[in-house]
Design an enzyme around this catalytic site. Sequence first.
Site, PDB file in Angstrom:
ATOM      1  N   ASP A  29       0.853  -1.187   0.000  1.00 61.76           N
ATOM      2  CA  ASP A  29       0.000   0.000   0.000  1.00 61.76           C
ATOM      3  C   ASP A  29       0.884   1.230   0.000  1.00 61.76           C
ATOM      4  O   ASP A  29       2.025   1.192   0.458  1.00 61.76           O
ATOM      5  CB  ASP A  29      -0.959  -0.005   1.197  1.00 61.76           C
ATOM      6  CG  ASP A  29      -0.267   0.219   2.533  1.00 61.76           C
ATOM      7  OD1 ASP A  29      -0.147   1.383   2.959  1.00 61.76           O
ATOM      8  OD2 ASP A  29       0.155  -0.767   3.150  1.00 61.76           O
ATOM      9  N   ASP A 120      -9.819   3.715   6.711  1.00 68.58           N
ATOM     10  CA  ASP A 120      -8.670   3.767   7.613  1.00 68.58           C
ATOM     11  C   ASP A 120      -9.109   4.393   8.936  1.00 68.58           C
ATOM     12  O   ASP A 120      -9.425   5.579   8.999  1.00 68.58           O
ATOM     13  CB  ASP A 120      -7.578   4.600   6.934  1.00 68.58           C
ATOM     14  CG  ASP A 120      -6.258   4.563   7.684  1.00 68.58           C
ATOM     15  OD1 ASP A 120      -6.261   4.235   8.876  1.00 68.58           O
ATOM     16  OD2 ASP A 120      -5.222   4.881   7.070  1.00 68.58           O
ATOM     17  N   GLU A 122      -7.772   5.279  12.384  1.00 75.12           N
ATOM     18  CA  GLU A 122      -6.623   5.459  13.266  1.00 75.12           C
ATOM     19  C   GLU A 122      -6.514   6.927  13.634  1.00 75.12           C
ATOM     20  O   GLU A 122      -7.317   7.747  13.194  1.00 75.12           O
ATOM     21  CB  GLU A 122      -5.334   4.969  12.590  1.00 75.12           C
ATOM     22  CG  GLU A 122      -4.991   5.673  11.305  1.00 75.12           C
ATOM     23  CD  GLU A 122      -3.694   5.163  10.684  1.00 75.12           C
ATOM     24  OE1 GLU A 122      -2.731   4.925  11.441  1.00 75.12           O
ATOM     25  OE2 GLU A 122      -3.647   5.015   9.454  1.00 75.12           O
TER      26      GLU A 122
END
Length: 219
Positions: A29, A120, A122
Site C-alpha cells: 500500500d 482507515d 486510526e
Amino acid sequence: RSPMKLALLLLAALLCITVPAVSAVRGLDLSVWQGDVSQDSWNCLKNSGFDFAIVQAMQSNGRVNPYAANDIKRAHAAGIQYVDAYLFLDWPQICAASRCPRPVDFLANNGADVSMEWFDIEAANLWGSAGENIPYLHEAVSTAQARGKVVGIYSSASQWNPIMGGSTEFSNLPLWYAHYDDNPSFSDWAPFGGWNSPAIKQVSNTVSMCGAQLDQNFY
C-alpha cells in the site's frame, strides 16, 4: 522395515504430493507521500512479487490524493490484478455522505475505478467520542455500499478500541490490520472488535523498493 513403518512412510509421501504448499500472497500500500510512482517502478514491484495493491484515495484532511488514479492504472498496467483504494477517515466533517464519494468519483472520472474501499480508522486525536464515531462510520459504510462498493476496515486494536470503544458492529466487514513484525503470517493475530479472523495483515511500515516508498502486506 516393518509393514507399519512402510505404511507410515507411504502416507507421508502421499501427503507431500497431495497437500499443496500454502504461500503468502504479497501486497503493498502507498499514500500521497510517495508522490507520482512511475510505470517503471510499478513494473519492478510486480516483478518483485507483489500481487495486490491498495492506494490511498483520500487524505486525513479530506483532500483527494492527486496521484491515486495514475497509481491504480499503472498498477493494473504492470499486471497487478487486485487494486483497491483506502480512505483515511477523519471525524466529523470529512467523510459525511456528501463528501465520501468525492475521491471515488475522482478515480472513476479518471479511468481508475475500484470495486473495494478500505476505511482507515486510526489517529484517535482526530476523532470524537465512540458514541459519535460509530454512527459516523455507519454512514460512511452505508454510503459506499449504496454505490456498489465492497467495504473493509483498516485498523488495529490500539486504534480501534479508543476510537470505536471496542465496537463489534462492523465485524461483518473484512479487516486489514497492522502489526509491523515483518512476518507474513497471522500467527500473531489477537481478536478485537468482534473480528475472529483478519483478511490482510500489514507487516512493515515504509520500506524503499523499486524507487518507491511503500508498506508491505500479505494475505
